[in-house]
Design a protein around this motif. Sequence first.
Motif, PDB file in Angstrom:
ATOM      1  N   HIS A  38       0.835  -1.199   0.000  1.00 40.26           N
ATOM      2  CA  HIS A  38       0.000   0.000   0.000  1.00 40.26           C
ATOM      3  C   HIS A  38       0.871   1.250   0.000  1.00 40.26           C
ATOM      4  N   ALA A  39       0.467   2.250  -0.754  1.00 39.89           N
ATOM      5  CA  ALA A  39       1.127   3.553  -0.667  1.00 39.89           C
ATOM      6  C   ALA A  39       0.694   4.222   0.632  1.00 39.89           C
ATOM      7  N   VAL A  40       1.661   4.756   1.382  1.00 43.71           N
ATOM      8  CA  VAL A  40       1.370   5.451   2.640  1.00 43.71           C
ATOM      9  C   VAL A  40       2.256   6.686   2.755  1.00 43.71           C
ATOM     10  N   ARG A  41       1.903   7.536   3.656  1.00 43.89           N
ATOM     11  CA  ARG A  41       2.716   8.704   4.001  1.00 43.89           C
ATOM     12  C   ARG A  41       3.166   8.496   5.431  1.00 43.89           C
ATOM     13  N   SER A  42       4.470   8.510   5.674  1.00 43.77           N
ATOM     14  CA  SER A  42       4.999   8.275   7.017  1.00 43.77           C
ATOM     15  C   SER A  42       5.596   9.549   7.587  1.00 43.77           C
ATOM     16  N   VAL A  43       5.237   9.849   8.815  1.00 40.46           N
ATOM     17  CA  VAL A  43       5.792  10.970   9.561  1.00 40.46           C
ATOM     18  C   VAL A  43       6.432  10.369  10.800  1.00 40.46           C
ATOM     19  N   TYR A  44       7.730  10.607  10.983  1.00 40.79           N
ATOM     20  CA  TYR A  44       8.448   9.964  12.072  1.00 40.79           C
ATOM     21  C   TYR A  44       9.686  10.775  12.443  1.00 40.79           C
ATOM     22  N   TRP A  45      10.209  10.493  13.624  1.00 39.76           N
ATOM     23  CA  TRP A  45      11.411  11.152  14.113  1.00 39.76           C
ATOM     24  C   TRP A  45      12.616  10.315  13.710  1.00 39.76           C
ATOM     25  N   TRP A  46      13.588  10.934  13.002  1.00 42.54           N
ATOM     26  CA  TRP A  46      14.799  10.227  12.594  1.00 42.54           C
ATOM     27  C   TRP A  46      15.909  11.241  12.380  1.00 42.54           C
ATOM     28  N   GLY A  48      17.370  13.215  14.372  1.00 47.98           N
ATOM     29  CA  GLY A  48      17.199  14.458  15.099  1.00 47.98           C
ATOM     30  C   GLY A  48      16.140  15.398  14.584  1.00 47.98           C
ATOM     31  N   GLU A  49      15.289  14.925  13.669  1.00 45.04           N
ATOM     32  CA  GLU A  49      14.221  15.791  13.162  1.00 45.04           C
ATOM     33  C   GLU A  49      13.040  14.981  12.655  1.00 45.04           C
ATOM     34  N   VAL A  50      11.930  15.667  12.472  1.00 46.90           N
ATOM     35  CA  VAL A  50      10.731  15.031  11.939  1.00 46.90           C
ATOM     36  C   VAL A  50      10.913  14.816  10.439  1.00 46.90           C
TER      37      VAL A  50
END
Length: 108
Positions: A38-46, A48-50
């Motif tokens: 599935h195509a998704v949009r991921s928002v995560y901390w990596w 030292g930044e979002v």
Amino acid sequence: MTEPQHLVVTTTHDDEDAARALAATLVSERLAACAQVHAVRSVYWWDGEVQDTAEWRVDLKTRASLAEQLADRIVELHPYDTPEVIAVPITAGASGYLAWLSAETAAR
């Protein structure tokens, strides 16, 4: 409560073709009976930044007894430093489907 016999194991990838290839490899190795990409949009901390990136989620259906082997194989094949590998129990489902899932992964 009884231990689940089946799981959905999820990982993500930054490339659709690579996600499909990973899914095909894991299914052909009988570590999973099937996979959806599935195509998704991921928002995560990596680092030292979002981060906010397009990714491809791979959901793999498997037997609970294969979870560790499947997770190890995902980490082995995956280019990410720390790939997502999470498992969610399947607590109910169509008996025919769950029997098929067990049969298709029985070669392991």
